[in-house]
Design a protein around this motif. Structure first.
Motif, PDB file in Angstrom:
ATOM      1  N   MET A 326       0.497  -9.658 -24.180  1.00  9.98           N
ATOM      2  CA  MET A 326       0.418 -10.953 -23.509  1.00  9.98           C
ATOM      3  C   MET A 326       1.637 -11.178 -22.630  1.00  9.98           C
ATOM      4  O   MET A 326       2.768 -10.879 -23.038  1.00  9.98           O
ATOM      5  CB  MET A 326       0.333 -12.093 -24.537  1.00  9.98           C
ATOM      6  CG  MET A 326      -0.866 -12.037 -25.453  1.00  9.98           C
ATOM      7  SD  MET A 326      -0.846 -13.409 -26.638  1.00  9.98           S
ATOM      8  CE  MET A 326      -2.400 -13.140 -27.487  1.00  9.98           C
ATOM      9  N   GLN A 327       1.399 -11.728 -21.436  1.00  5.68           N
ATOM     10  CA  GLN A 327       2.482 -12.053 -20.508  1.00  5.68           C
ATOM     11  C   GLN A 327       2.473 -13.545 -20.201  1.00  5.68           C
ATOM     12  O   GLN A 327       1.443 -14.124 -19.841  1.00  5.68           O
ATOM     13  CB  GLN A 327       2.331 -11.275 -19.199  1.00  5.68           C
ATOM     14  CG  GLN A 327       3.377 -11.632 -18.154  1.00  5.68           C
ATOM     15  CD  GLN A 327       2.768 -12.182 -16.859  1.00  5.68           C
ATOM     16  OE1 GLN A 327       1.581 -12.002 -16.602  1.00  5.68           O
ATOM     17  NE2 GLN A 327       3.578 -12.828 -16.047  1.00  5.68           N
ATOM     18  N   PHE A 339      13.568  -8.831 -32.701  1.00  4.82           N
ATOM     19  CA  PHE A 339      12.616  -7.754 -32.428  1.00  4.82           C
ATOM     20  C   PHE A 339      11.180  -8.246 -32.547  1.00  4.82           C
ATOM     21  O   PHE A 339      10.294  -7.812 -31.829  1.00  4.82           O
ATOM     22  CB  PHE A 339      12.842  -6.587 -33.396  1.00  4.82           C
ATOM     23  CG  PHE A 339      11.987  -5.389 -33.088  1.00  4.82           C
ATOM     24  CD1 PHE A 339      12.367  -4.477 -32.112  1.00  4.82           C
ATOM     25  CD2 PHE A 339      10.798  -5.172 -33.763  1.00  4.82           C
ATOM     26  CE1 PHE A 339      11.578  -3.377 -31.809  1.00  4.82           C
ATOM     27  CE2 PHE A 339       9.997  -4.076 -33.473  1.00  4.82           C
ATOM     28  CZ  PHE A 339      10.392  -3.177 -32.500  1.00  4.82           C
ATOM     29  N   GLY A 340      10.965  -9.152 -33.486  1.00  3.15           N
ATOM     30  CA  GLY A 340       9.621  -9.661 -33.713  1.00  3.15           C
ATOM     31  C   GLY A 340       9.475 -10.139 -35.132  1.00  3.15           C
ATOM     32  O   GLY A 340      10.458 -10.362 -35.840  1.00  3.15           O
ATOM     33  N   LEU A 341       8.238 -10.314 -35.549  1.00  5.30           N
ATOM     34  CA  LEU A 341       7.983 -10.768 -36.912  1.00  5.30           C
ATOM     35  C   LEU A 341       6.807 -10.007 -37.505  1.00  5.30           C
ATOM     36  O   LEU A 341       5.960  -9.480 -36.787  1.00  5.30           O
ATOM     37  CB  LEU A 341       7.721 -12.276 -36.946  1.00  5.30           C
ATOM     38  CG  LEU A 341       6.536 -12.846 -36.156  1.00  5.30           C
ATOM     39  CD1 LEU A 341       5.219 -12.742 -36.915  1.00  5.30           C
ATOM     40  CD2 LEU A 341       6.788 -14.306 -35.793  1.00  5.30           C
ATOM     41  N   PHE A 356       8.383  -8.953 -29.989  1.00  2.00           N
ATOM     42  CA  PHE A 356       8.916  -9.716 -28.862  1.00  2.00           C
ATOM     43  C   PHE A 356       9.509  -8.722 -27.854  1.00  2.00           C
ATOM     44  O   PHE A 356      10.713  -8.476 -27.819  1.00  2.00           O
ATOM     45  CB  PHE A 356      10.004 -10.687 -29.329  1.00  2.00           C
ATOM     46  CG  PHE A 356       9.590 -11.646 -30.416  1.00  2.00           C
ATOM     47  CD1 PHE A 356       8.255 -11.813 -30.761  1.00  2.00           C
ATOM     48  CD2 PHE A 356      10.537 -12.397 -31.097  1.00  2.00           C
ATOM     49  CE1 PHE A 356       7.871 -12.710 -31.755  1.00  2.00           C
ATOM     50  CE2 PHE A 356      10.173 -13.296 -32.089  1.00  2.00           C
ATOM     51  CZ  PHE A 356       8.834 -13.447 -32.427  1.00  2.00           C
ATOM     52  N   ASP A 357       8.668  -8.141 -27.036  1.00  2.00           N
ATOM     53  CA  ASP A 357       9.106  -7.089 -26.111  1.00  2.00           C
ATOM     54  C   ASP A 357      10.207  -7.560 -25.164  1.00  2.00           C
ATOM     55  O   ASP A 357      11.133  -6.811 -24.848  1.00  2.00           O
ATOM     56  CB  ASP A 357       7.918  -6.584 -25.290  1.00  2.00           C
ATOM     57  CG  ASP A 357       6.854  -5.925 -26.150  1.00  2.00           C
ATOM     58  OD1 ASP A 357       6.986  -4.724 -26.420  1.00  2.00           O
ATOM     59  OD2 ASP A 357       5.905  -6.610 -26.556  1.00  2.00           O
ATOM     60  N   SER A 358      10.080  -8.801 -24.700  1.00  2.00           N
ATOM     61  CA  SER A 358      11.046  -9.306 -23.718  1.00  2.00           C
ATOM     62  C   SER A 358      12.392  -9.640 -24.353  1.00  2.00           C
ATOM     63  O   SER A 358      13.360  -9.911 -23.627  1.00  2.00           O
ATOM     64  CB  SER A 358      10.478 -10.537 -23.002  1.00  2.00           C
ATOM     65  OG  SER A 358       9.929 -11.465 -23.919  1.00  2.00           O
ATOM     66  N   ILE A 368       7.108 -11.432 -22.888  1.00  2.00           N
ATOM     67  CA  ILE A 368       6.085 -10.423 -23.179  1.00  2.00           C
ATOM     68  C   ILE A 368       5.991 -10.264 -24.692  1.00  2.00           C
ATOM     69  O   ILE A 368       6.987  -9.994 -25.364  1.00  2.00           O
ATOM     70  CB  ILE A 368       6.422  -9.065 -22.544  1.00  2.00           C
ATOM     71  CG1 ILE A 368       6.696  -9.221 -21.045  1.00  2.00           C
ATOM     72  CG2 ILE A 368       5.306  -8.058 -22.797  1.00  2.00           C
ATOM     73  CD1 ILE A 368       5.517  -9.729 -20.236  1.00  2.00           C
ATOM     74  N   LEU A 369       4.792 -10.462 -25.218  1.00  2.00           N
ATOM     75  CA  LEU A 369       4.540 -10.321 -26.646  1.00  2.00           C
ATOM     76  C   LEU A 369       3.473  -9.260 -26.888  1.00  2.00           C
ATOM     77  O   LEU A 369       2.565  -9.085 -26.063  1.00  2.00           O
ATOM     78  CB  LEU A 369       4.058 -11.643 -27.254  1.00  2.00           C
ATOM     79  CG  LEU A 369       4.940 -12.873 -27.046  1.00  2.00           C
ATOM     80  CD1 LEU A 369       4.260 -14.102 -27.621  1.00  2.00           C
ATOM     81  CD2 LEU A 369       6.308 -12.671 -27.681  1.00  2.00           C
TER      82      LEU A 369
END
Length: 478
Positions: A326-327, A339-341, A356-358, A368-369
């Motif tokens: 997703m953007q 980094f993310g969850l 959490f790419d961004s 960006i996810l």
């Protein structure tokens, strides 16, 4: 006769690289799809400054396997993007549990505080291990969930180990072998009566040996030394991870290795002087075959001649994973950077985790996810052949709920990855030993490498290819 490699994913390309370096013999890699890289796939949007990864996006520089990958990248002269341990993406790891995003402790101090979703300080779990004796385990293996529950308690098993297994292999910790991830801890626990006791005894009783396993004749790679010095937690590849298999294919092509795309093998037969590969319009005689195919794809190729081997290969299960990229045009949507969850299975949600790419790499002001869903629970949540719209809607709904992002993404992409990750269920080590023993007993000119056998990470499959080639060199007169 030439040597053949089946599969041009990262493990097959690595096998080609090490075969070329060791033997410099005629070599062909056969790939069924029209591209190299397997599950590594990058989608570039350079005009808007971001990219999507539908597979892995970072590599850890840890240990022998990490050093080996860095040596390969060094030889390919591939530009990389380090992420040091001090980076927010390295320090901050989160869970979504009990209706909230929970930041996991990232320092020793955090062990002495009660942090959600846990109901007591984590040091209590370590004390539990110290006062709990070891239990001899039948068949020398158990699920990683049972191991964690025995040693550290149910909360650690539910909210520590289970979500980690979701992130690594999209699997159920109640089924995954403890030897898959914690073999040395398990063996030391069985020997010394506890995980912490075992770690201490192993540390003080450790014999001096060759720290690089004897695979670096000229010493550790310079990139690995740099990673240690600069304390890298992980790294990416400039312009996305797919640049790695692309660079490998280019290198192999420049050294006269034939990489044949859209060349699916339909049958594999063996004889005393080699093997025959059946392609769409030809039968190719080869001296030796290195299979980097998933076990479930290799099984039907050998079934006619070796039905027992085929059955053993099919005993390695695989899971389906949905990846939704997703953007969002805004870069301040996340309340917590990291980094993310991950989402523990006890939460009973279709989402395995969100990356959490961004936060890891610059995405030119975009958020960006990457949402991962399904895995071991794919059928339970999505049934048979769900539509892309259904999968996109589910991912978006849970991103809104978990991360409290109100707006819709500007752009998204849904990837259905069928049988993409092997599951190292209890007894996996013996299962793989049985498969390789069969090949040895029947003197088949066949080597196996890749995620089905020696680890599912990028470092693992590259080192798997290297070790199989080195074993081949010892057993075969070239």
């Amino acid at each position: 006769m030439p040597t053949a490699v089946l599969g041009a994913g990262i493990s097959g390309l690595s096998a080609g690289f090490y075969l070329l370096r060791r033997f410099c013999k005629p070599l062909t890699i056969y790939e069924a799809s029209p591209r190299v890289g397997g599950w590594i796939r990058t989608e570039w949007h350079k005009d808007r400054g971001f990219l999507f990864e539908s597979g892995p996006r970072t590599i850890r520089p840890k240990g022998l396997a990490g050093a080996n990958t860095l040596q390969l990248i060094e030889e390919l002269k591939l530009p990389i993007k380090p992420i040091p341990r001090s980076h927010v993406a390295a320090k901050n790891r989160m869970l979504y549990a009990k209706g909230q995003v929970c930041m996991l402790p990232n320092s020793a101090k955090g062990l002495f505080r009660t942090v959600p979703p846990f109901t007591k300080p984590l040091y209590r779990a370590l004390l539990h291990d110290l006062v709990t004796g070891s239990t001899p385990i039948k068949n020398e293996d158990e699920s990683i969930y049972n191991f964690a529950q025995r040693r550290f308690g149910k909360e650690i098993a539910d909210y520590g180990i289970s979500p980690m297994i979701c992130g690594i292999c999209a699997g159920d910790a109640r089924e995954i072998s403890v030897r898959f991830l914690m073999e040395s801890l398990f063996e030391n626990e069985q020997k010394y009566g506890g995980v912490l006791k075992g770690a201490l005894y192993a540390r003080f009783n450790k014999k001096v040996d060759d720290s690089n396993g004897g695979i670096f004749a000229k010493g550790e790679p310079e990139l690995y030394k740099q990673a240690v010095k600069e304390k890298w937690a992980m790294y990416g590849v400039a312009d996305g991870l797919e640049q790695l298999p692309r660079a490998m294919r280019k290198y192999l092509g420049e050294h006269d290795v034939n990489v044949q795309l859209s060349s699916k093998c339909s049958n594999l037969t063996f004889s005393g002087d080699g093997a025959r590969i059946s392609l769409r319009d030809a039968e190719v005689p080869v001296r030796h075959v290195v299979s980097a195919l998933p076990a479930h794809q290799l099984a039907p190729l050998v079934k006619a001649q070796h039905p027992s081997l085929s059955a053993q290969l099919l005993d390695i299960p695989y899971v389906d994973v949905v990846v939704v990229n997703m953007q969002y045009s805004s870069n301040n949507l996340l309340k917590h950077n990291g980094f993310g969850l991950l989402v523990p299975p006890v939460e009973k949600l279709p989402v395995l985790g969100v990356i959490f790419d961004s936060c890891c790499f610059d995405m030119a002001g975009n958020t960006i996810l990457t949402v991962m869903m399904g895995g071991r629970w794919f059928d339970q949540w999505f049934g048979n052949q769900p539509s892309q719209k259904k999968l996109r809607d589910i991912a978006q709904q849970h991103v809104q709920k978990i991360l409290q992002i109100k707006e819709d993404p500007i752009f998204s992409r849904v990837h259905m990855l069928h049988k993409c990750i092997p599951q190292y269920t209890v007894g996996h080590k013996r299962r793989v030993e049985g498969i390789r023993k069969y090949i040895k007993d029947y003197k088949l000119p066949l080597s196996l490498c890749g995620a089905a056998y020696d680890g599912v990470g990028i470092n693992d499959v590259i080192l798997s290819a290297r070790r199989q080639v080195e074993q081949l060199s010892l057993a075969t007169k070239y």
